[in-house]
Design a protein around this motif. Structure first.
Motif, PDB file in Angstrom:
ATOM      1  N   MET A  35       0.790  -1.228   0.000  1.00 48.34           N
ATOM      2  CA  MET A  35       0.000   0.000   0.000  1.00 48.34           C
ATOM      3  C   MET A  35       0.829   1.288   0.000  1.00 48.34           C
ATOM      4  O   MET A  35       0.747   2.076  -0.938  1.00 48.34           O
ATOM      5  N   LYS A  36       1.629   1.512   1.020  1.00 47.32           N
ATOM      6  CA  LYS A  36       2.257   2.824   1.199  1.00 47.32           C
ATOM      7  C   LYS A  36       3.236   3.167   0.075  1.00 47.32           C
ATOM      8  O   LYS A  36       3.231   4.298  -0.420  1.00 47.32           O
ATOM      9  N   ILE A  37       4.075   2.194  -0.314  1.00 45.20           N
ATOM     10  CA  ILE A  37       5.059   2.489  -1.363  1.00 45.20           C
ATOM     11  C   ILE A  37       4.352   2.794  -2.692  1.00 45.20           C
ATOM     12  O   ILE A  37       4.596   3.871  -3.275  1.00 45.20           O
ATOM     13  N   PRO A  38       3.461   1.899  -3.173  1.00 47.73           N
ATOM     14  CA  PRO A  38       2.782   2.246  -4.439  1.00 47.73           C
ATOM     15  C   PRO A  38       2.005   3.551  -4.343  1.00 47.73           C
ATOM     16  O   PRO A  38       1.954   4.319  -5.307  1.00 47.73           O
ATOM     17  N   CYS A  39       1.418   3.809  -3.187  1.00 49.47           N
ATOM     18  CA  CYS A  39       0.623   5.029  -3.008  1.00 49.47           C
ATOM     19  C   CYS A  39       1.511   6.275  -3.131  1.00 49.47           C
ATOM     20  O   CYS A  39       1.167   7.224  -3.853  1.00 49.47           O
ATOM     21  N   ALA A  40       2.662   6.241  -2.459  1.00 46.70           N
ATOM     22  CA  ALA A  40       3.566   7.401  -2.512  1.00 46.70           C
ATOM     23  C   ALA A  40       4.142   7.572  -3.914  1.00 46.70           C
ATOM     24  O   ALA A  40       4.251   8.703  -4.417  1.00 46.70           O
ATOM     25  N   VAL A  41       4.484   6.452  -4.561  1.00 46.27           N
ATOM     26  CA  VAL A  41       5.044   6.524  -5.918  1.00 46.27           C
ATOM     27  C   VAL A  41       3.995   7.086  -6.881  1.00 46.27           C
ATOM     28  O   VAL A  41       4.296   7.932  -7.724  1.00 46.27           O
ATOM     29  N   ASN A  42       2.758   6.633  -6.729  1.00 42.18           N
ATOM     30  CA  ASN A  42       1.661   7.111  -7.579  1.00 42.18           C
ATOM     31  C   ASN A  42       1.433   8.618  -7.384  1.00 42.18           C
ATOM     32  O   ASN A  42       1.274   9.365  -8.353  1.00 42.18           O
ATOM     33  N   ILE A  62       1.754  11.546 -10.155  1.00 42.32           N
ATOM     34  CA  ILE A  62       0.615  12.384 -10.552  1.00 42.32           C
ATOM     35  C   ILE A  62       1.020  13.863 -10.614  1.00 42.32           C
ATOM     36  O   ILE A  62       0.645  14.573 -11.538  1.00 42.32           O
ATOM     37  N   VAL A  63       1.787  14.296  -9.606  1.00 43.96           N
ATOM     38  CA  VAL A  63       2.150  15.712  -9.611  1.00 43.96           C
ATOM     39  C   VAL A  63       3.526  15.967 -10.233  1.00 43.96           C
ATOM     40  O   VAL A  63       3.947  17.113 -10.352  1.00 43.96           O
ATOM     41  N   GLY A  64       4.202  14.889 -10.621  1.00 40.36           N
ATOM     42  CA  GLY A  64       5.463  15.037 -11.358  1.00 40.36           C
ATOM     43  C   GLY A  64       6.604  15.626 -10.559  1.00 40.36           C
ATOM     44  O   GLY A  64       7.307  16.513 -11.045  1.00 40.36           O
ATOM     45  N   VAL A  65       6.809  15.118  -9.327  1.00 37.11           N
ATOM     46  CA  VAL A  65       7.966  15.599  -8.557  1.00 37.11           C
ATOM     47  C   VAL A  65       9.064  14.538  -8.566  1.00 37.11           C
ATOM     48  O   VAL A  65       8.796  13.360  -8.776  1.00 37.11           O
ATOM     49  N   LYS A  66      10.292  14.966  -8.329  1.00 39.62           N
ATOM     50  CA  LYS A  66      11.445  14.065  -8.380  1.00 39.62           C
ATOM     51  C   LYS A  66      11.864  13.673  -6.966  1.00 39.62           C
ATOM     52  O   LYS A  66      11.789  14.478  -6.039  1.00 39.62           O
ATOM     53  N   ALA A  67      12.336  12.421  -6.844  1.00 44.67           N
ATOM     54  CA  ALA A  67      12.808  11.945  -5.535  1.00 44.67           C
ATOM     55  C   ALA A  67      13.932  12.838  -5.030  1.00 44.67           C
ATOM     56  O   ALA A  67      14.748  13.309  -5.819  1.00 44.67           O
ATOM     57  N   GLY A  68      13.950  13.059  -3.725  1.00 39.50           N
ATOM     58  CA  GLY A  68      15.038  13.826  -3.128  1.00 39.50           C
ATOM     59  C   GLY A  68      14.836  15.329  -3.156  1.00 39.50           C
ATOM     60  O   GLY A  68      15.712  16.072  -2.726  1.00 39.50           O
ATOM     61  N   THR A  69      13.683  15.790  -3.635  1.00 40.83           N
ATOM     62  CA  THR A  69      13.436  17.238  -3.654  1.00 40.83           C
ATOM     63  C   THR A  69      12.493  17.608  -2.503  1.00 40.83           C
ATOM     64  O   THR A  69      11.759  16.747  -1.999  1.00 40.83           O
ATOM     65  N   PRO A  70      12.487  18.885  -2.097  1.00 39.03           N
ATOM     66  CA  PRO A  70      11.552  19.299  -1.042  1.00 39.03           C
ATOM     67  C   PRO A  70      10.102  18.995  -1.423  1.00 39.03           C
ATOM     68  O   PRO A  70       9.310  18.579  -0.579  1.00 39.03           O
ATOM     69  N   GLU A  71       9.763  19.169  -2.693  1.00 33.68           N
ATOM     70  CA  GLU A  71       8.391  18.902  -3.151  1.00 33.68           C
ATOM     71  C   GLU A  71       8.033  17.437  -2.922  1.00 33.68           C
ATOM     72  O   GLU A  71       6.934  17.118  -2.477  1.00 33.68           O
ATOM     73  N   ASN A  72       8.999  16.566  -3.211  1.00 33.72           N
ATOM     74  CA  ASN A  72       8.752  15.136  -3.030  1.00 33.72           C
ATOM     75  C   ASN A  72       8.500  14.822  -1.556  1.00 33.72           C
ATOM     76  O   ASN A  72       7.647  14.001  -1.219  1.00 33.72           O
ATOM     77  N   GLU A  73       9.263  15.485  -0.694  1.00 33.63           N
ATOM     78  CA  GLU A  73       9.112  15.274   0.747  1.00 33.63           C
ATOM     79  C   GLU A  73       7.682  15.628   1.191  1.00 33.63           C
ATOM     80  O   GLU A  73       7.032  14.869   1.920  1.00 33.63           O
ATOM     81  N   ILE A  74       7.188  16.756   0.718  1.00 36.68           N
ATOM     82  CA  ILE A  74       5.842  17.213   1.094  1.00 36.68           C
ATOM     83  C   ILE A  74       4.782  16.257   0.514  1.00 36.68           C
ATOM     84  O   ILE A  74       3.888  15.788   1.232  1.00 36.68           O
ATOM     85  N   ILE A  75       4.917  15.956  -0.772  1.00 35.04           N
ATOM     86  CA  ILE A  75       3.930  15.109  -1.453  1.00 35.04           C
ATOM     87  C   ILE A  75       3.897  13.714  -0.834  1.00 35.04           C
ATOM     88  O   ILE A  75       2.834  13.143  -0.584  1.00 35.04           O
ATOM     89  N   SER A  76       5.083  13.175  -0.561  1.00 37.27           N
ATOM     90  CA  SER A  76       5.167  11.836   0.022  1.00 37.27           C
ATOM     91  C   SER A  76       4.494  11.810   1.402  1.00 37.27           C
ATOM     92  O   SER A  76       3.726  10.886   1.718  1.00 37.27           O
ATOM     93  N   THR A  77       4.765  12.834   2.220  1.00 41.94           N
ATOM     94  CA  THR A  77       4.164  12.881   3.562  1.00 41.94           C
ATOM     95  C   THR A  77       2.647  12.988   3.463  1.00 41.94           C
ATOM     96  O   THR A  77       1.918  12.279   4.176  1.00 41.94           O
ATOM     97  N   LEU A  78       2.174  13.865   2.566  1.00 44.15           N
ATOM     98  CA  LEU A  78       0.714  14.018   2.399  1.00 44.15           C
ATOM     99  C   LEU A  78       0.091  12.689   1.967  1.00 44.15           C
ATOM    100  O   LEU A  78      -0.964  12.288   2.479  1.00 44.15           O
ATOM    101  N   SER A  79       0.764  12.034   1.040  1.00 49.67           N
ATOM    102  CA  SER A  79       0.232  10.785   0.504  1.00 49.67           C
ATOM    103  C   SER A  79       0.173   9.684   1.565  1.00 49.67           C
ATOM    104  O   SER A  79      -0.857   9.014   1.727  1.00 49.67           O
ATOM    105  N   ILE A  80       1.271   9.499   2.298  1.00 47.56           N
ATOM    106  CA  ILE A  80       1.314   8.431   3.313  1.00 47.56           C
ATOM    107  C   ILE A  80       0.343   8.739   4.462  1.00 47.56           C
ATOM    108  O   ILE A  80      -0.337   7.845   4.972  1.00 47.56           O
TER     109      ILE A  80
END
Lengths: 227, 251
Positions: A94-101, A105-123
């Motif tokens: 669940m969590k990994i596919p959800c965060a990757v998805n 969807i919003v087109g952010v790259k791993a390791g960026t501040p945007e990814n950190e925010i999006i990943s936290t919101l998603s999880i």
């Protein structure tokens, strides 16, 4: 503007680690205290000798699995997402596919501040929905049980993971066929030749992921060399 | 009062429900913090709302699968403990396996309510908690340093144009390949090497999920149906799971 954003992110990240650690420690204390509180309630504390024996029999295998999961998934999830995912569990299904998805969807790259925010919101969202569904399910267990356990619907619920990975496979394979072909063929051959590995699929993610990363790295090097 | 009745008593619901409530509050706290920080950093709020919607729809079906895990374990461990285990830290594939193994380790012939003793139950609870807690323990001690070393929390904050992003995608592809390989292996050699007598239903489900996803992507890319993207995974899963019912009837 760029510096401001970095400053904000650094501040946010420091807080994430601080709160994440506190949340993990408190959850651990509660989870480890619960069996003893239950033991007190039942008038029978855990048998520590049997626990030790059991831990040697099954715990060590899961310890290795946890180390691998931690090393592999933490970079995918980032700080906030990582703390939450390890607290709430169900990472692979669940969590990994959800965060990757979500990242996709919003087109952010791993390791960026945007990814950190999006990943936290998603999880966080995913964890809350699971908690809510389970809470409602437990409240409505008696009326829901015959529906959820009906033999007609059983195949649907037995195939949640193939349905999830089938959909994700289309999305990822078509854009990264060059990376996917070799691990896909190798894994298929391996599972065909050693069918007993099916019960250890979660462990096989490591070699499969390792091969995929190696191919991606070779391509990256080639492109960097050509540029 | 029977042991199973004790395991389903209000005390157990209060204890397990309290821990779940704490974890839910932690999630809400992290979510609000991330949303506010994202807004302050200039991330489009529409994007963040899309992430929330997509993650919620994405999670619904797997959550029902997890609920089935709670139901499966509730016959032998009562309802509150599996509810806690599968809401916090646990994993569907882990809990049932470890509960069975833990039952054997404490001397029970199998995980069954009729064989369960209070000592066995509290010991199983402790084993289930300790065996899977390491991800959290490692997070407490190593997360900050590990992420810093990887550059995930890098100070530059530059969009990840390096290998990191590609590596994460590759790792995820590897994960999918492992599962796909297991379905193929299960079919080809699951009931004897190369006999092709194993279950083909997971493969059929994968095929339907792929086709459904292709349909959703077509709607999104060719027909500009932007709304589809947030629901494409959940929609594909529903269609594939419905197909599983039909395919099982054929099998």
């Amino acid at each position: 503007m760029y510096e401001d954003k970095n400053k904000l992110f650094e501040q946010y990240n420091r807080g994430t680690h601080r709160y994440g650690r506190v949340a993990c420690v408190l959850t651990l204390v509660m989870l480890l205290s619960a069996p003893f509180l239950i033991g007190r309630y039942l008038g029978a504390m855990p048998d520590l000798a049997a626990f030790g024996k059991g831990f040697l029999a099954i715990g060590l295998v899961w310890l290795v699995s946890c180390v691998a999961e931690y090393l592999v998934y933490t970079p995918m999830l980032g700080a906030g997402g990582g703390y939450l995912a390890f607290i709430t569990g169900n990472l692979i299904n669940m969590k990994i596919p959800c965060a990757v998805n979500a990242r996709d969807i919003v087109g952010v790259k791993a390791g960026t501040p945007e990814n950190e925010i999006i990943s936290t919101l998603s999880i966080a969202t995913s964890s809350l929905v699971t908690i809510l569904v389970l809470a409602l399910g437990v409240m409505l267990l008696i009326p829901l049980q015959p529906i959820l356990q009906s033999p007609v619907l059983q195949p649907a619920f037995d195939n949640v993971v193939p349905a999830l990975f089938g959909a994700m496979a289309y999305k990822y394979f078509r854009r990264n066929l060059d990376i996917a072909v070799i691990p896909f063929v190798l894994m298929s051959l391996l599972f065909i030749l050693v069918p007993s590995l099916t019960s250890s699929t979660s462990f096989m993610i490591l070699p499969s992921g390792g091969i995929a990363i190696l191919i991606a790295w070779l391509q990256y090097k080639k492109k960097a060399g050509a540029a | 009062m029977s042991l199973l009745a004790q395991l389903n008593a209000p005390f157990m619901y209060l204890l397990c429900g309290g821990i779940i409530l704490f974890v839910a509050l932690v999630c809400v706290f992290f979510m609000i913090r991330a949303y506010r920080a994202g807004k302050a950093m200039g991330i489009d709020t529409t994007k963040m709302k899309r992430v929330i919607t997509a993650s919620a729809t994405f999670t619904l079906l797997p959550s029902i699968g997890i609920l089935l895990g709670v139901i499966a374990l509730s016959g032998s461990l009562g309802t509150p403990w599996p509810w806690l285990r599968l809401s916090v830290i646990g994993a569907l594939h882990y809990e049932t396996q470890v509960a069975e193994a833990a039952a054997e380790a404490v001397g029970l012939q199998s995980l069954s309510a009729s064989l369960m003793t209070p000592t066995a139950f509290s010991t199983i609870c402790l084993l289930m908690s300790v065996c899977i807690m390491w991800g959290m323990v490692f997070s407490v001690f190593f997360n900050k340093r590990y992420l810093r070393r990887l550059g995930a929390g890098s100070k530059s904050g530059k969009p990840g144009g390096g290998f990191g992003d590609r590596a994460m995608t590759a790792m995820f592809i590897g994960l999918i390949c492992a599962y796909m390989g297991s379905y193929i292996g299960g079919f080809v050699s699951g009931n004897g090497l190369f006999r092709c007598a194993g279950s083909w239903i997971p493969l059929g489900v994968v095929a339907v999920a792929c086709l459904s996803m292709a349909g959703f992507m077509w709607l999104y890319e060719k027909k500009n149906a932007v709304w589809v993207e947030s629901f494409s995974i959940a929609g594909s899963m529903i269609l594939a799971m419905a197909a599983a019912v039909g395919l099982s009837a054929l099998a």
